[in-house]
Design an enzyme around this catalytic site. Structure first.
Site, PDB file in Angstrom:
ATOM      1  N   LYS A  72      17.033  -0.608  10.592  1.00 45.16           N
ATOM      2  CA  LYS A  72      16.555  -1.149   9.313  1.00 45.16           C
ATOM      3  C   LYS A  72      15.703  -2.414   9.446  1.00 45.16           C
ATOM      4  O   LYS A  72      14.858  -2.669   8.599  1.00 45.16           O
ATOM      5  CB  LYS A  72      17.743  -1.451   8.389  1.00 45.16           C
ATOM      6  CG  LYS A  72      18.429  -0.204   7.864  1.00 45.16           C
ATOM      7  CD  LYS A  72      19.497  -0.576   6.840  1.00 45.16           C
ATOM      8  CE  LYS A  72      20.263   0.651   6.408  1.00 45.16           C
ATOM      9  NZ  LYS A  72      21.103   0.394   5.240  1.00 45.16           N
ATOM     10  N   ASP A 117      18.826  -0.330  -0.995  1.00 43.82           N
ATOM     11  CA  ASP A 117      20.282  -0.513  -0.892  1.00 43.82           C
ATOM     12  C   ASP A 117      20.781  -1.494  -1.952  1.00 43.82           C
ATOM     13  O   ASP A 117      21.734  -1.196  -2.678  1.00 43.82           O
ATOM     14  CB  ASP A 117      20.664  -1.065   0.490  1.00 43.82           C
ATOM     15  CG  ASP A 117      20.552  -0.020   1.587  1.00 43.82           C
ATOM     16  OD1 ASP A 117      20.795   1.171   1.301  1.00 43.82           O
ATOM     17  OD2 ASP A 117      20.244  -0.396   2.733  1.00 43.82           O
TER      18      ASP A 117
END
Ligand code: ATR
Length: 284
Positions: free
Chosen positions: A69, A105
């Site tokens: 990420k 997220d």
């Protein structure tokens, strides 16, 4: 699939546990979109090549999971401000060859919290447990809701201070030591566990004593394995409002789906697909 099928996927290491293919393919099917979503095991040394492959093959979108990420950002053409603030990308949109990185997220978590437990976060007092990668994106997204205060508690207090320092322009943020949690929780409207405390296999662990939370408070946990952690079970027994981590997973995917397709994600279908897949894997 045919020669018009639009391609999507998720990369990570490991990846075989991922529920994203089941969830996304069911969503494409529900809306009659000719899309297909696969899971790709990409080791760190191959990350750059994998992203080149996405460009070459013309994938429309990609999800990025651990451990890529942060490092994936160096391979993209543009990073959305929310992803920059979170310091991580979990969703890539391929706009005619330009790869744009987003982080869904944090905003996925907040959408799920608002839909399922706390419809209005403005002027609320929020306590966040943990100061890792997940906490950062969530604190950024919570800050966009104009809460009165966000308190970040971390076992390693220095990390809480660092997180607060980098996001201090966004909201009223306060770092505290783990030992100050009891006082901080007493008048908190929402308490969120972003740590791994209580995650399988350590299902009996709790991050704090739920008797510290005031009546009517929301207890929220990012963990979705188990679906209801001990922290949430105990909070439920005390009559608090509980919010589990499955919603965050669903809505991070819903945002990604919406960025890629421009259509509203079929959230109910996605929840169903993931729950069914849990049942299958639990019974195997
Ligand atoms: P993620 O990206 O999932 O947030 P991470 O960056 O490794 O993962 O962060 C894990 C978080 O859980 C950290 O805030 C960590 O606290 P430290 O910074 O002190 O390590 C927290 N954490 C994990 N296990 C914990 C435990 N047993 N007690 C308290 N905090 C814990």
């Amino acid at each position: 699939m045919d020669s018009y099928t639009v391609l999507f996927g998720v990369i990570g290491d490991p990846i075989r546990h991922s529920k994203s293919p089941v969830m996304m393919n069911r969503a494409f099917e529900a809306l009659g979109i000719n899309g297909s979503y696969g899971a790709f095991h990409v080791v760190p040394e191959k990350l750059g090549e994998a992203i080149k492959g996405i460009r070459a093959l013309g994938f429309r979108g990609l999800n990025v999971t651990l451990p890529h990420k942060v490092n994936v950002m160096a391979h993209l053409d543009e990073i959305h401000p929310g992803a920059l603030a979170a310091g991580a990308v979990n969703t890539i949109v391929n706009e005619q060859g330009r790869l744009i990185g987003y982080n869904t997220d944090g905003i996925g978590y907040v959408r799920s919290l608002k839909e399922e437990a706390a419809s209005n976060l403005a002027d609320s007092k929020i306590v966040v447990l943990g100061a890792g990668g997940a906490a950062r994106g969530i604190v950024w997204a919570l800050a966009q809701e104009h809460p009165a205060e966000i308190i970040v508690a971390n076992r390693t207090e220095e990390k809480a201070r660092e997180l607060v320092a980098t996001l201090s322009a966004e909201a009223n943020l306060t770092p505290i030591a783990w030992s100050q949690l009891q006082t901080a929780c007493q008048d908190a409207d929402v308490v969120i566990n972003t740590t791994s405390i209580g995650m399988a296999p350590n299902v009996d662990a709790v991050p704090l004593d739920v008797s510290w939370l005031k009546p009517g408070a929301v207890a929220s946990d990012l963990i979705y394995n188990p679906l209801k952690t001990k922290f949430l079970q105990q909070s439920d027994e005390r009559g608090l409002v509980v919010h589990g981590g499955l919603g965050m997973f669903i809505y991070q995917g819903a945002y990604a789906f919406e960025y890629w397709t421009g259509q509203r994600a079929p959230v109910e279908v996605m929840v169903q697909a993931v729950l069914e897949s849990f049942e299958t894997s639990f019974s195997q």
